[in-house]
Scaffold this active site. Sequence first.
Site, short mmCIF file in Angstrom:
data_model
loop_
_atom_site.label_atom_id
_atom_site.label_comp_id
_atom_site.label_asym_id
_atom_site.label_seq_id
_atom_site.Cartn_x
_atom_site.Cartn_y
_atom_site.Cartn_z
N GLU A 115 13.31 15.71 -14.37
CA GLU A 115 14.25 14.67 -14.78
C GLU A 115 13.54 13.45 -15.35
OE1 GLU A 115 17.34 11.73 -12.44
OE2 GLU A 115 17.21 13.83 -11.80
N ASP A 116 12.39 13.08 -14.78
CA ASP A 116 11.76 11.80 -15.12
C ASP A 116 10.39 11.90 -15.78
OD1 ASP A 116 13.93 10.43 -14.06
OD2 ASP A 116 13.06 10.37 -12.04
#
Length: 707
Positions: A115-116
Amino acid sequence: MSAEAANPGATSRRRGRTRLDLRRIGRVALLGPTSRDRLPDAIGHVADAHRAHHPDADLSILHRAYVLAESSHRGQMRKSGEPYITHPLAVTLILAELGAETTTLTAALLHDTVEDTDVTLDQVRSEFGEEVCFLVDGVTKLEKVDYGAAAEPETFRKMLVATGNDVRVMSIKLADRLHNMRTLTVMRPEKQARIARVTRDVLIPLAERLGVQALKSELEDLVFAILHPEEYERTRALIAADAGTGDPLNAIAEEVRKVLREAGLSAEVLVRPRHFVSVHRVRLKRGELRGTDFGRLLVLVGEDADCYGVLGELHTCFTPVVSEFKDFIAAPKFNLYQSLHTAVVSPDGEVAEILIRTHQMHKVAEAGVVALGNPYAPTDDAETADDGVRADPTRPGWLSRLLEWQQSTPDPDTFWTSLRADLAEDREITVFRSDGGTLGLPAGASCVDAAYAQYGEAAHRCIGARVNGRLATLSTVLSDGDTVQPLLAHDIGSGPLPEWLDHARTPAARIAITGWLSAHPQTEVPAPAGATGRPPEPRPHGGAGGRVPGVGTLVRRIAGNAVVDLPDATVRLAGCCTPVPSDAVTGFAVRGGAVTVHREECPAVGRMRARGREPVGVRWLDTGGCRVTLVAESFGRPRLLADLTEAIATAGAAVVSATVEPPSEQRVRHTYTLQLPDAAQLPALMRAMREVPGVYDVSRAQRPATA
């Protein structure tokens, strides 16, 4: 308010457990692994907690996962000021302390990488396998740039679907939310409140359903501190004041230990403090707290049979509070929870609540599905569905129902609203089908819900049901253990009535009924002369959908002789007060373009007016007949039902439906829905029913209504 201040009871509940020093570990994390041959110091806490539950665990995969997580998150910082790697470390430690197995911990370390960071799912799959990849993908949020305002509900939909295949997905999400809630105070107050409300409405109910009480309790306290700061501070002050006094539970615990020693029963007796929200609920229930209300006694034994042995000794040597006894061992809760609950009165007059369970039951009560380890590991008796989907190890009917109805709600807003409503149901019942199968339903579910749970959209043709072998109306509320057989009409073109929505509790039933009603609008009829104080207006002519030039058509929908002053609105007579002609009535518009008609004295009218809801004018048509629901309260005696039915028939009323509740303390409650040829006959009918020997009251139906 710091995370610790938001839950000062956490330390006392976990006495002896060291909380992570995030700043120190963050500094260690930035240095990276010290050598290839040993675990980095930054995950030493995780390794120790994991080995406490799984002494033979292979930690090499955790080492590799940490190295990837630390290198990919390097340079990222949290809003609280710590290096970002401290977050996946804290999430992994939470799960390790609960006893999660190695695969779950590996996914927890990596849960934010896709996600990051630049790490991809393909990279996770190639390095750690399909199972870790599935868990990481399950907790990865959808991008707002792609989904806009629908990103949050659609993320939860994705996560719940993944949970249906592997419950460990939700375990990671719950631990992730717990750590975020612990450090939420760095956010703006309005964002704190928004996240706390979602936690309260969605995550806490999911933690309850998955049996992860350790996470649920702390989440409840953190939400309580943010959304109800004044009540929280009052509760905190009460707990602090009690801590300075002698604890009567310790004295009772010592007496219990003595009783069990003398009986030759080996047991561990602990004083278990209540968490903040639990103390708050007890205060609301009792008004003034007793010294023993700040905790409960926990008795842990080795075998199931010992639980009942302890119960017998306690009930013999102390005075039991019979109303407080519950057996969740013989009948476990739907979230795996097992325990005996009782309360006893000590010789000093103090009342103590006691929980009795085995050590294994206690582990499951605290950690729920996390305590299952890897529920999908191959075993000799492993169950696999015919379609290859792994069997749900928690057996929760709620999850299967949720996965089914969410498929019928492509609209994110409808899904989000239905999800919160479904999770708000905090109890489950199990009813039996006539073929021997079972249906899991929320408490308060009716025959309507059972019909749609069993037959899906075919339940549109339902015309009634048999409950425990007796005919019953579709509005009949089911109890745990009932046998229900929905009855379907042969006419495939028949469909549900709008009134069914008043009795449907499950999203699946409500979504199916609403969909059918939207696709099959009721026939509109013009308001007859005298109904609205004006003559009937001309009907359209000159072809389909044509209009007479210069003349509009005002149409009303009619139900039970009631007509409302709102064009094109469906009319429903409220089941809470059962209005009939000659009653003073008013209406209120509700969802779905309908108007519900209530008697003026109905409590629901006052509630709606207090909320600023505008009433809709209602008039009765002069057609004579009416339908009404009456409740007869009586003392039980032979031939009572026959005499009541004869009195109703003699008064000229026809019985549409009737239910008789099981006798309670020699009292019987009968509910009749009756059709009268003339509303003016109602007073005479009620007098005739009251004159039947044994009947002491007859009244119009008055059941709680939702505004």
